[in-house]
Design an enzyme around this catalytic site. Sequence first.
Site, PDB file in Angstrom:
ATOM      1  CB  CYS A 129      -2.458  -9.529 -10.063  1.00  0.00           C
ATOM      2  SG  CYS A 129      -4.082 -10.084  -9.129  1.00  0.00           S
ATOM      3  CB  CYS A 132      -5.487  -7.055  -8.929  1.00  0.00           C
ATOM      4  SG  CYS A 132      -4.478  -8.243  -7.938  1.00  0.00           S
ATOM      5  CG  ASP A 133      -4.127  -4.922 -11.987  1.00  0.00           C
ATOM      6  OD1 ASP A 133      -4.856  -4.040 -10.946  1.00  0.00           O
ATOM      7  OD2 ASP A 133      -3.148  -5.285 -11.945  1.00  0.00           O
TER       8      ASP A 133
END
Length: 308
Positions: A129, A132-133
């Site tokens: 993701c 997200c990261d």
Amino acid sequence: MYDVIIIGGGPAGLTAAIYTCRKQLKTLVISMNYGGQTMMASHMENYPGYEGSGLKLMEHFQKQAKDFGAKLIDGKVVTVDDNNGVFTVKLSEGDVFKGKSVILAFGKVPRSIGISGEDKFLGKGVHVCATCDAPMYQDKEVLVVGGGNSALHAVQLLSGIASKVYLMHRRDEFRGDELLVKKIKKKKNVEFLLSHLPKEIKGDTFVNSIVVLDRKTQKTKEIKVEGVFLEIGYEVKADLVKHLVDLNDKMEVKINSVGETSHRGVFAAGDVTTTRYKQTVIAAGEGAKAGLSAYSYVKQTEVDTDIS
Ligand code: NAP
């Protein structure tokens, strides 16, 4: 004994819970990941009446389900069985729950490539993701695998954070939108590796390189990167219930227009089903239908029991 056990806490499962609770059914939701994939959307513009992060939206869903009385627990379901109309749902930790009906809403899981290092470095340089990261890779070199819109969006995001981004795709043609490809081609810190396949992810505690194969020359090379983003789509894994309900060849649960599966008392909604369009708003709508169908089923079985 619950009236309904919902497996999955994404938009489909939580909407189903809101509907069953409002019908006063005793409802249990079991999920490994509340909010599901929608949590990964940094900005949503296609959920009518809402604009903002997927995380905030799913927090509202969760609060609403709880406020109406749903019991939400964390857990991984390992078996679902029907013992003469009583469903037994067992978790990996050994807990067993019983219900009069079951709603399957456990969505999809990120597709895996199956190369060495992929599992070992998950969360330690391997990510599924980018939304997200990506912030972890300020001024670092990263590689994105995939040729769909997820990969293209990941590259667009990472190109504003990382010092260099490789985009590796197994073919020469992209599956994602041409407009996005055009935008990415203008980025100075993005290098395309077309007709390339990932072969091995290497590192110590964290990733430090990836070995790739040029499909045209059949030569391999090692590229130094600290992050590898696998953006190669999602797949449904409904093996858990294949003894109970009919699946299609993609392992998706077959449902009718009101969320009923081939097995009495088992309903399904959202990405786990054969529904073509995997969207948050569609999952929520299907969750409502499955919840209402479960309610009709539970009430009908109560009438049948009273008569007999
Ligand atoms: P996708 O469209 O299925 O694309 C997956 C990509 O990964 C494909 O290019 C595929 O290659 C590649 N791939 C699959 N397995 C692979 C493997 N084992 N090794 C190497 N490459 C592999 O998945 P997605 O990009 O996650 O998108 C899913 C859906 O969400 C799509 O409908 C997409 O349009 C939508 N989406 C929309 C947005 C948006 O903002 N509009 C953003 C993200 C996603 P091939 O092309 O060769 O099959």
